[in-house]
Design an enzyme around this catalytic site. Sequence first.
Site, PDB file in Angstrom:
ATOM      1  CE  LYS A  32      -3.812  -2.441   2.169  1.00 20.34           C
ATOM      2  NZ  LYS A  32      -4.514  -2.801   3.399  1.00 20.34           N
TER       3      LYS A  32
ATOM      4  CD  GLN B 145      -3.247  -4.322   6.533  1.00 22.03           C
ATOM      5  OE1 GLN B 145      -3.158  -3.343   5.801  1.00 22.03           O
ATOM      6  NE2 GLN B 145      -3.902  -5.409   6.161  1.00 22.03           N
TER       7      GLN B 145
ATOM      8  CG  ASP C  14      -9.385   0.194   5.121  1.00 23.54           C
ATOM      9  OD1 ASP C  14      -9.210  -0.094   3.915  1.00 23.54           O
ATOM     10  OD2 ASP C  14      -8.688  -0.256   6.047  1.00 23.54           O
TER      11      ASP C  14
END
Length: 305
Positions: free
Chosen positions: A66, A110, A133
């Site tokens: 990412k 994460q 997200d």
Amino acid sequence: MVKRYIDRYERFLYSCSMAIIDGKAVAQELQNEFKQEISQMSGRPPCLAVILVGDSGPSRIYVNRKTKACEEVGIHSIKRHLKASVSEDELLKEIEHFNVNPQVDGILVQLPLPDHINTSRVMRWVNPEKDVDGFHPVNVGKMLIGETDGFFPCTPLGVKTLIEHTGIELPGKQVVIVGRSNIVGKPLAAMLLQRGQGIDATVTVAHRFSANLGEITRQADVLVVAIGVPHHISADMIKEGAVVIDVGINRIEDLARKSGARLVGDVDFEKAQDKCAFITPVPGGVGPMTIAMLLKNTLKSYHQR
Ligand code: NAP
């Protein structure tokens, strides 16, 4: 004679490659567009803060992919690596620091988090305006009622983009989604059900308790599978000419390989591909799109502040 053979062979190769959706290429195309857009912007670059807790190998790999993708398109990334033993309060403090920092557009924690941390509390702590997200209940709610100024979760958004890429018209089509997780199946169902140009699908969601799964999946003009069970969807469970999007990523033993393992999807790709109008491979299908959508959401957040 030879020319006719070559022509036919080329047509054969072309028709084969048509059926496989190259998620890596689609993601790369999008990333090139983001890079171009960012290079023409003045002022500070967009910024994504990524928090990694603990030392899980796969999580490290995902975070590195990412941040590398950010770098490639010109998004500044800040990485915070916290010990697996970090307390929930310390983690929330770290998030708060990014919540109030006007230079930060997106925050990503994460997953999965260690067991002693309450994941849903952490997700709620992220400023919904920076929740790239798309997991905060505010963004989930906006998605459900059809508002588009929030953030859509990256994997379902990537799946929707790949479906659009095939050119299939969704109104009037049957979409079957196998899997009802909060990060893939449920949000994707909500997204494809919405009223709007090019959406308006008829959506069925199946799960572990669905009886006669094959009967359900054979109805699908578009079949999306996100269950995490290698090759669970066999060719006979797929309608001829369907679009098949395989979200699953499963590591299986393969002693013929140096690593002793390989990645496969939830669909039996080898046997299913001849039946499908389009199908995504694993790896190289949905995975790269998830990262491209994270960049897209970060850019969206940048433009909204
Ligand atoms: P998850 O939270 O474990 O959910 C799995 C879902 O599949 C559940 O709804 C479960 O049903 C259903 N399911 C499991 N076995 C089934 C069966 N035999 N028949 C029908 N339904 C079944 O998984 P997830 O997080 O959504 O991930 C699914 C897969 O996608 C995994 O392989 C994951 O690695 C992959 N993934 C890939 C990406 C990407 O970027 N490519 C992103 C996210 C996930 P119940 O609800 O009834 O238990």
